[in-house]
Write an enzyme that holds these catalytic residues in place. Structure first.
Site, PDB file in Angstrom:
ATOM      1  N   GLY A 136     -65.109 -68.477  16.719  1.00 52.44           N
ATOM      2  CA  GLY A 136     -63.906 -67.715  16.393  1.00 52.44           C
ATOM      3  C   GLY A 136     -64.267 -66.411  15.711  1.00 52.44           C
ATOM      4  N   LYS A 167     -60.650 -79.875  16.026  1.00 55.89           N
ATOM      5  CA  LYS A 167     -59.455 -79.110  15.634  1.00 55.89           C
ATOM      6  C   LYS A 167     -59.420 -77.857  16.528  1.00 55.89           C
ATOM      7  CE  LYS A 167     -57.349 -75.673  13.383  1.00 55.89           C
ATOM      8  NZ  LYS A 167     -56.380 -75.422  14.456  1.00 55.89           N
ATOM      9  N   GLU A 171     -70.322 -69.354  15.888  1.00 56.73           N
ATOM     10  CA  GLU A 171     -70.414 -68.392  16.997  1.00 56.73           C
ATOM     11  C   GLU A 171     -69.233 -67.448  16.834  1.00 56.73           C
ATOM     12  OE1 GLU A 171     -72.812 -67.925  18.876  1.00 56.73           O
ATOM     13  OE2 GLU A 171     -73.909 -69.792  18.549  1.00 56.73           O
ATOM     14  N   GLU A 228     -64.807 -55.390  17.059  1.00 57.87           N
ATOM     15  CA  GLU A 228     -64.413 -56.196  18.215  1.00 57.87           C
ATOM     16  C   GLU A 228     -62.907 -56.048  18.452  1.00 57.87           C
ATOM     17  OE1 GLU A 228     -64.539 -60.604  17.943  1.00 57.87           O
ATOM     18  OE2 GLU A 228     -65.566 -60.506  19.879  1.00 57.87           O
ATOM     19  N   GLY A 250     -65.248 -67.509  10.210  1.00 54.80           N
ATOM     20  CA  GLY A 250     -66.589 -68.078  10.287  1.00 54.80           C
ATOM     21  C   GLY A 250     -67.307 -68.025   8.951  1.00 54.80           C
ATOM     22  N   ASN A 252     -65.165 -63.524  12.771  1.00 58.16           N
ATOM     23  CA  ASN A 252     -66.174 -63.428  11.709  1.00 58.16           C
ATOM     24  C   ASN A 252     -65.598 -63.779  10.342  1.00 58.16           C
ATOM     25  OD1 ASN A 252     -67.421 -61.922  13.954  1.00 58.16           O
ATOM     26  ND2 ASN A 252     -69.053 -61.727  12.448  1.00 58.16           N
ATOM     27  N   CYS A 278     -66.013 -63.355  23.844  1.00 53.44           N
ATOM     28  CA  CYS A 278     -66.921 -62.788  22.845  1.00 53.44           C
ATOM     29  C   CYS A 278     -68.087 -62.079  23.528  1.00 53.44           C
ATOM     30  CB  CYS A 278     -67.389 -63.850  21.869  1.00 53.44           C
ATOM     31  SG  CYS A 278     -68.214 -65.203  22.666  1.00 53.44           S
TER      32      CYS A 278
HETATM   33  N1  LIG Z   1     -66.131 -65.504  19.311  1.00 57.22           N
HETATM   34  C1  LIG Z   1     -65.073 -65.845  20.004  1.00 57.22           C
HETATM   35  O1  LIG Z   1     -65.188 -66.423  21.046  1.00 57.22           O
HETATM   36  C2  LIG Z   1     -63.731 -65.568  19.452  1.00 57.22           C
HETATM   37  C3  LIG Z   1     -63.496 -64.486  18.641  1.00 57.22           C
HETATM   38  N2  LIG Z   1     -62.260 -64.256  18.171  1.00 57.22           N
HETATM   39  C4  LIG Z   1     -62.037 -63.046  17.355  1.00 57.22           C
HETATM   40  O2  LIG Z   1     -61.183 -63.374  16.291  1.00 57.22           O
HETATM   41  C5  LIG Z   1     -60.027 -62.564  16.301  1.00 57.22           C
HETATM   42  C6  LIG Z   1     -58.866 -63.354  15.763  1.00 57.22           C
HETATM   43  O3  LIG Z   1     -58.608 -64.505  16.551  1.00 57.22           O
HETATM   44  P1  LIG Z   1     -58.106 -65.841  15.850  1.00 57.22           P
HETATM   45  O4  LIG Z   1     -57.516 -66.783  16.791  1.00 57.22           O
HETATM   46  O5  LIG Z   1     -57.220 -65.443  14.713  1.00 57.22           O
HETATM   47  O6  LIG Z   1     -59.484 -66.468  15.361  1.00 57.22           O
HETATM   48  P2  LIG Z   1     -59.737 -67.460  14.173  1.00 57.22           P
HETATM   49  O7  LIG Z   1     -61.134 -67.289  13.736  1.00 57.22           O
HETATM   50  O8  LIG Z   1     -58.646 -67.317  13.166  1.00 57.22           O
HETATM   51  O9  LIG Z   1     -59.524 -68.895  14.852  1.00 57.22           O
HETATM   52  C7  LIG Z   1     -60.552 -69.683  15.381  1.00 57.22           C
HETATM   53  C8  LIG Z   1     -60.357 -71.142  14.964  1.00 57.22           C
HETATM   54  O10 LIG Z   1     -60.464 -71.243  13.536  1.00 57.22           O
HETATM   55  C9  LIG Z   1     -59.284 -71.861  13.013  1.00 57.22           C
HETATM   56  N3  LIG Z   1     -59.012 -71.357  11.673  1.00 57.22           N
HETATM   57  C10 LIG Z   1     -58.132 -70.390  11.302  1.00 57.22           C
HETATM   58  N4  LIG Z   1     -58.151 -70.230   9.963  1.00 57.22           N
HETATM   59  C11 LIG Z   1     -59.051 -71.109   9.479  1.00 57.22           C
HETATM   60  C12 LIG Z   1     -59.528 -71.409   8.177  1.00 57.22           C
HETATM   61  N5  LIG Z   1     -59.077 -70.770   7.105  1.00 57.22           N
HETATM   62  N6  LIG Z   1     -60.482 -72.362   8.054  1.00 57.22           N
HETATM   63  C13 LIG Z   1     -60.957 -73.005   9.124  1.00 57.22           C
HETATM   64  N7  LIG Z   1     -60.538 -72.774  10.381  1.00 57.22           N
HETATM   65  C14 LIG Z   1     -59.601 -71.830  10.567  1.00 57.22           C
HETATM   66  C15 LIG Z   1     -58.204 -71.524  14.027  1.00 57.22           C
HETATM   67  O11 LIG Z   1     -57.086 -72.371  13.885  1.00 57.22           O
HETATM   68  P3  LIG Z   1     -55.597 -71.832  14.192  1.00 57.22           P
HETATM   69  O12 LIG Z   1     -55.579 -71.470  15.615  1.00 57.22           O
HETATM   70  O13 LIG Z   1     -54.737 -72.989  13.879  1.00 57.22           O
HETATM   71  O14 LIG Z   1     -55.384 -70.657  13.292  1.00 57.22           O
HETATM   72  C16 LIG Z   1     -58.976 -71.712  15.321  1.00 57.22           C
HETATM   73  O15 LIG Z   1     -59.091 -73.070  15.614  1.00 57.22           O
HETATM   74  C17 LIG Z   1     -59.899 -62.114  17.742  1.00 57.22           C
HETATM   75  O16 LIG Z   1     -59.197 -60.934  17.836  1.00 57.22           O
HETATM   76  C18 LIG Z   1     -61.338 -61.955  18.121  1.00 57.22           C
HETATM   77  O17 LIG Z   1     -61.811 -60.701  17.696  1.00 57.22           O
HETATM   78  C19 LIG Z   1     -61.228 -65.114  18.446  1.00 57.22           C
HETATM   79  C20 LIG Z   1     -61.395 -66.204  19.241  1.00 57.22           C
HETATM   80  C21 LIG Z   1     -62.666 -66.500  19.852  1.00 57.22           C
HETATM   81  O1  LIG Z   2     -68.339 -65.714  28.493  1.00 58.81           O
HETATM   82  C1  LIG Z   2     -68.292 -66.925  28.420  1.00 58.81           C
HETATM   83  O2  LIG Z   2     -68.302 -67.645  29.391  1.00 58.81           O
HETATM   84  C2  LIG Z   2     -68.189 -67.601  27.093  1.00 58.81           C
HETATM   85  C3  LIG Z   2     -68.025 -66.625  26.031  1.00 58.81           C
HETATM   86  C4  LIG Z   2     -67.675 -67.238  24.761  1.00 58.81           C
HETATM   87  O3  LIG Z   2     -68.340 -68.091  24.300  1.00 58.81           O
HETATM   88  C5  LIG Z   2     -66.488 -66.817  24.082  1.00 58.81           C
HETATM   89  O4  LIG Z   2     -65.893 -65.825  24.427  1.00 58.81           O
HETATM   90  O5  LIG Z   2     -66.115 -67.511  23.136  1.00 58.81           O
END
Ligand SMILES: NC(=O)C1=CN([C@@H]2O[C@H](COP(=O)(O)OP(=O)(O)OC[C@H]3O[C@@H](n4cnc5c(N)ncnc54)[C@H](OP(=O)(O)O)[C@@H]3O)[C@@H](O)[C@H]2O)C=CC1
Ligand SMILES: O=C(O)CCC(=O)C(=O)O
Length: 487
Positions: free
Chosen positions: A232, A179, A254, A389, A237, A234, A288
């Protein structure tokens, strides 16, 4: 050569066929550089998800019986298909989430390399011989697949992250339901098309797009999903961890980072500067692992700040498809709003805005979600922009007197993903390696970017204590049988 479809509407991929969602609804994917509609993906329901999980469960019975080499051959074929279509996938990625075309192409090439790494894993050992207490018996451990795994991925690496989760899951004998983030699901669909063209058996890899609260949460709660791997925020997560724990499923999270880069008085300033620009602002700071706190020792603070400002002034912001663009837009309107919120917060809490904080003024760029690269001075550890973040092109400069103080400041956040120090002093390097609270520790190198063959994950709130990539992925995507055979 087979090429990818140029469809505008992308279907789910379930049991080897492309299918519309039962809701008959779609989600538009928007180009953050100009708000054009890049494509549409299915807004799926739990019924669609159930079908995908059912197909994956059935397919796993035969998939796990193939040899590792046979599974590996299919991974090599998927790698070849992605490599052949690298420009199409990279361009789609740039149009969908804004990173520049060279970065998108680099990420897609990384996806190819990850697939080839795990294809090779199919030929490596999956257990150990362990002496038995009975001299006539044979005892050994054997890594076995978990079953069907759910992968929930973000928009910031829409090719590499789905692949770095799917490739190990598949090579170790699991089947997959992916997904992807809605904001970058067209790119993910193109990646899955490559698996289809590679000839994977029906049901081994499935794609179900849709709302996170429906399909993501549905994966976390599904009784036939043995494990969930998530990258995604926190907030989400934690919800996934709770849902998986409630039914005893394995999970891996992560999440965020607030990564520090320390510049000591004896650092090579130009080398450190290059690392701050690349690690902090490439991909518009949406990694991240990006450096968002730049902690500089007082002896070189002013020199570093002036050099940084001179370089930031030169950054060309624009559409990621334009050859001279260095930095693209924020990936979405919501991300743009988040970054603007943190910039305002920084100003209100007394940090000094040195440059940026606004959007480019040209008519063309006003159409998109652009924010100029932003540098704050006089940031203190308790400020929101030093703690949370941001996921945007915002650097927080923090002045310290000693490296010991720098490490204390670096550790004074809830996250612990990546951290870096620039120094030539071996004593300082060793202290940093010992004392820094981060899963990824860099010396004279940027905080961002990961090596596909090495373990990746964080400490504290950044991860759920497990590691991805390299051989570490075996820990998550398999379980161990201990076998005792009495002769
Ligand atoms: N560690 C990392 O690499 C990342 C961190 N982030 C952080 O998260 C913030 C928000 O970004 P955002 O895109 O909203 O991240 P999310 O955590 O909302 O999204 C990540 C994934 O989880 C899915 N998701 C959303 N809601 C749910 C739920 N209730 N249950 C299960 N899965 C779900 C999303 O689907 P859908 O897209 O359909 O909502 C997407 O596939 C950013 O500003 C950043 O700080 C974001 C992305 C990557
Ligand atoms: O920096 C990278 O190449 C990967 C980092 C990462 O995993 C992310 O931002 O989700």
């Amino acid at each position: 050569m087979k090429t990818l479809s140029q469809a505008k509407t992308y279907l789910n991929y379930i049991n080897g066929s492309w299918q519309a969602a039962s809701s008959e609804e779609v989600i538009a994917s928007i180009n953050p550089a100009n708000k054009e509609e890049v494509g549409y993906v299915q807004s799926s329901t739990r019924e669609d998800l159930n079908e995908a999980v059912k197909a994956a469960k059935q397919a796993q019975k035969l998939w796990k019986k193939l040899s590792g080499a046979e599974r590996g051959n299919l991974l090599y074929k998927a790698a070849d298909m992605i490599e052949k279509n690298i420009d199409v996938i990279a361009e789609t990625m740039t149009r969908e989430m804004g990173k520049t075309f060279p970065e998108a192409k680099g990420e897609t090439a990384r996806g190819v390399a990850i697939l080839r790494f795990y294809a090779g894993e199919g030929m490596r050992k999956m257990g150990d011989i362990i002496p038995a207490s009975d001299g006539t018996a044979l005892q050994f451990s054997k890594r076995v697949p978990l079953g069907v795994v759910g992968l929930i991925t973000p928009w910031n690496f829409p090719c590499a992250i789905p692949i770095w989760k799917a490739a190990p899951a598949l090579i170790y004998g699991n089947t997959v339901v992916l997904k992807p983030a809605s904001e970058a699901a067209v790119t993910a669909a193109k990646v899955v098309e490559c698996f289809d063209l590679a000839g994977f058996p029906n049901g081994v890899i499935n794609l179900v797009t849709g709302k996170g609260s429906v399909i993501g949460q549905g994966l976390a709660e599904h009784p036939d999903i043995e494990a969930v791997s998530f990258t995604g925020s926190n907030t989400i997560g934690k919800q996934i961890g709770q849902a998986a724990t409630a039914r005893g499923a394995k999970y891996q999270l992560e999440m965020g980072g607030k990564n520090p880069i320390i510049i000591a008085n004896d650092a090579d300033i130009d080398q450190a500067l290059a690392a701050v620009l690349s690690g902090g602002l490439k991909s518009t700071g949406q990694k991240c692992t990006c450096s968002s706190r730049v902690i500089v020792q007082s002896g070189v603070y002013n020199e570093f700040r002036e050099k940084l400002l001179a370089e930031v002034r030169k950054i060309k912001v624009g559409n990621g498809l334009d050859a001279d663009t260095w930095m693209g837009p924020c990936a979405s309107e919501s991300q743009y709003g988040t970054v603007k919120y943190y910039i305002q917060k920084g100003i209100e809490e007394g940090a000094e805005l040195l440059i940026g904080g606004d959007s480019p003024k040209s008519e063309e760029l006003k159409q998109g979600f652009f924010i100029n690269p932003t540098v704050f001075d006089k940031v203190t550890p308790s400020m929101t922009i030093a703690q949370e973040e941001i996921f945007g092109p915002v650097l927080a400069l923090m002045k310290v007197e000693t490296v010991q103080e720098a490490i204390e400041v670096a550790n004074d956040v809830e996250f612990g993903l990546s951290a870096s120090i620039f120094t030539k002093d071996i004593g300082q390097i060793l202290t940093f390696i010992d004392d820094i609270e981060a899963g990824l520790v860099r010396v004279n190198y940027e905080t961002a970017g990961v090596e596909l063959q090495a373990p990746f994950g964080g400490m504290k709130a950044s991860s759920s204590h497990s590691r991805e990539q390299g051989e570490a992925a075996k820990e998550f995507f398999t379980t161990t049988k201990t076998v005792f055979i009495k002769g």
